[in-house]
Enzyme design. Structure first.
Site, mmCIF file in Angstrom:
data_model
loop_
_atom_site.group_PDB
_atom_site.id
_atom_site.type_symbol
_atom_site.label_atom_id
_atom_site.label_comp_id
_atom_site.label_asym_id
_atom_site.label_seq_id
_atom_site.Cartn_x
_atom_site.Cartn_y
_atom_site.Cartn_z
ATOM 1 N N ASN A 157 0.834 -1.198 0.000
ATOM 2 C CA ASN A 157 0.000 0.000 0.000
ATOM 3 C C ASN A 157 0.874 1.256 0.000
ATOM 4 O O ASN A 157 1.990 1.225 0.516
ATOM 5 C CB ASN A 157 -0.900 0.003 1.245
ATOM 6 C CG ASN A 157 -1.992 -1.035 1.159
ATOM 7 O OD1 ASN A 157 -2.524 -1.297 0.088
ATOM 8 N ND2 ASN A 157 -2.338 -1.628 2.287
ATOM 9 N N CYS A 179 -5.993 -7.444 -3.168
ATOM 10 C CA CYS A 179 -6.513 -6.983 -1.882
ATOM 11 C C CYS A 179 -7.674 -7.877 -1.474
ATOM 12 O O CYS A 179 -8.477 -8.292 -2.313
ATOM 13 C CB CYS A 179 -6.985 -5.535 -1.994
ATOM 14 S SG CYS A 179 -7.648 -4.863 -0.457
ATOM 15 N N HIS A 180 -7.760 -8.178 -0.178
ATOM 16 C CA HIS A 180 -8.771 -9.110 0.303
ATOM 17 C C HIS A 180 -10.003 -8.426 0.879
ATOM 18 O O HIS A 180 -10.883 -9.094 1.421
ATOM 19 C CB HIS A 180 -8.165 -10.030 1.373
ATOM 20 C CG HIS A 180 -7.563 -9.284 2.533
ATOM 21 N ND1 HIS A 180 -6.382 -9.662 3.123
ATOM 22 C CD2 HIS A 180 -7.953 -8.171 3.198
ATOM 23 C CE1 HIS A 180 -6.091 -8.834 4.108
ATOM 24 N NE2 HIS A 180 -7.040 -7.931 4.182
ATOM 25 N N HIS A 216 -9.552 -0.156 -1.514
ATOM 26 C CA HIS A 216 -10.004 0.218 -0.169
ATOM 27 C C HIS A 216 -11.191 1.169 -0.186
ATOM 28 O O HIS A 216 -11.685 1.557 0.876
ATOM 29 C CB HIS A 216 -8.868 0.808 0.662
ATOM 30 C CG HIS A 216 -7.833 -0.214 1.039
ATOM 31 N ND1 HIS A 216 -6.538 0.124 1.362
ATOM 32 C CD2 HIS A 216 -7.894 -1.562 1.136
ATOM 33 C CE1 HIS A 216 -5.855 -0.969 1.645
ATOM 34 N NE2 HIS A 216 -6.665 -2.014 1.509
#
Length: 462
Positions: A157, A179-180, A216
């Site tokens: 990130n 990304c999870h 995000h």
């Protein structure tokens, strides 16, 4: 690399940041859990001693219970040795130290600005990007020189700006960011189906979603389970928990206090805008106007999430360093535990061992038509043998377009200015961030102070 009886052998993976005491161990577990791949993982890290420890730890996994594949781990002291001939490159690095991150996250509190994560958006995300972008320039140049055909998987990130930098430096690179966060929202939708419809044994992977947005700050515009449109179900769930929040059963420990959330931010955004916000509350809050969810610690507590202090990260690092030493010495046995990340499954798909559709961060080739072409966005993509194709996601809904387009424009501006070493240009983006609700004078004072605190890693800008 070669194929023998539907198995890929002699695969070479270069791991940049291979001294990691977290992500690297997760990769080791995930690689050991599949039986149709094997090869060598080259561990490169500026902390060579950390990479050497991981070499020993990784090579001991073959003796672990349930190990299905034997991989060789090899620490190398120069990036050329790691990258030359690599089939895959994994990037997982910390830009600077937690001392720099402490300034990123906590100095803005002096100005009344609070951050729950500070690694992607807002003041902390932008300062972290300034340290990270020059590192990713060097990484991209090295990949171009030593393994231009390799597939590159980024976990670092700020995700969007890291991936954007890779493509700006080496436009032909085959890179994507993983990304999870969406996975957690799929699990929440499983819970909604269980509670509101009484369904059982639904798996996260069974929830088919259309993903739009930026990392995000991802959103779902469609969510389906078999013949069930989940949106009406989720609305019932949201109305039920909008005041109290929904908290999964978790162990009461220090980490969960700083990382768990009540899903109230996610629920509130859905009830405001009609699309499903699909990241953790700590991340989502940072992309919204600061007085919504992050006005002060009391507001954060009201919304049921936490401000993760960097002091926790420092304490956790001490524990991981101690664990690294125990694993290295053999005092502690390595326990295989799959992470739930999809990086290894993506590698398998790119090797032609399976097909996969999942969310990734890649440039916008038109999968979101009303965001700029070339901007890095998060959508679904189809993975097949040596092929990664974005799945058409459609326009951002009008209701959330202003939120996401503003963030997208800010991120594009930061990368462009950072690559030009133009701190005034970076500040022009910094001062427009929705969580920095300060006068231009105060924003400049905060920006300059943050720059000064981390100048050891910013010498290239002066």
């Amino acid at each position: 690399m070669k194929y023998v009886e539907n198995k890929a052998e002699e695969v070479k993976i270069a791991y940049i940041g291979g001294g990691s005491r977290g992500w690297a161990w997760g990769l080791m577990s995930d690689l050991a859990a599949v039986d149709d791949m094997s090869g060598t993982v080259y561990l490169y890290d500026i902390d060579f001693d950390a990479a050497k420890k991981n070499e020993v730890i990784g090579n001991g996994i073959k003796d672990a219970d349930n190990c299905k594949a034997v991989w060789e781990y090899k620490a190398v002291s120069d990036i050329e040795a790691a990258l030359t001939g690599a089939d895959f490159v994994i990037i997982s690095i910390l830009p600077g130290t937690f001392d720099e991150m402490e300034s990123d996250v906590h100095l803005p509190e002096k100005y009344g600005i609070y951050q729950s994560v500070g690694d992607t958006a807002g003041a902390g995300g932008i300062l972290r990007a300034l340290r990270t972008i020059p590192m990713f320039e060097e990484i991209a140049e090295s990949i171009k020189k030593y393994c231009p055909d390799a597939w590159v998987i980024n976990y670092t990130n700020p995700m969007t700006m890291c991936v954007k930098t890779l493509y700006r430096v080496f436009p032909q690179i085959k890179a994507f960011g993983c990304c999870h966060e969406v996975f957690g929202t799929q699990k929440l939708l499983v819970t909604a189906l269980e509670e509101m419809r009484g369904l059982e044994n639904v798996k996260r992977e069974d929830i088919k979603v259309n993903v739009v947005g930026v990392n995000h700050f991802t959103w779902l515009t469609k969510a389906q389970y078999r013949n069930i449109d989940i949106f009406p179900v989720y609305r019932e769930f949201a109305e039920k928990y909008k005041d109290t929040g929904y908290t999964r059963d978790v162990d009461e420990n220090w980490m969960n206090r700083f990382f768990s959330c009540s899903e109230k931010v996610k629920i509130d955004l859905f009830l405001r805008y009609g699309s499903i916000a699909a990241a953790g509350d700590r991340h989502l809050a940072e992309f919204c106007p600061g007085d919504w969810y992050l006005k002060d610690p009391e507001t954060v507590e009201k919304w049921g999430f936490a401000l993760t202090p960097v002091s926790w990260r420092k304490e956790d690092l001490k524990k991981r360093l101690e664990k690294s030493q125990r694993l290295y010495s053999g005092e502690e046995r390595f326990e295989l535990k799959e992470t739930g990340e999809e990086g290894v499954q993506q590698i398998r798909a790119l090797l032609g061992l399976r097909d996969l559709v999942t969310n990734v961060n890649i440039p916008n080739y038109g999968q979101i038509p009303n965001l700029p072409m070339g901007a890095v966005v998060e959508t679904n993509a189809a993975f097949r043998a040596n092929s990664l194709s974005p799945v058409y996601a459609g326009n951002l809904p009008d209701e959330i377009y202003p939120l996401i387009s503003r963030v997208c424009g800010e991120q594009e501006r930061v990368v462009d200015a950072a690559l030009k070493r133009d701190l005034d240009g970076v500040f022009a983006a910094f001062v427009t961030d929705p969580n920095i609700y300060l006068s231009v004078k105060d924003a400049r004072a905060m920006f300059d102070e943050m720059i000064n605190n981390t100048k050891e890693y910013l010498k290239m800008y002066f």
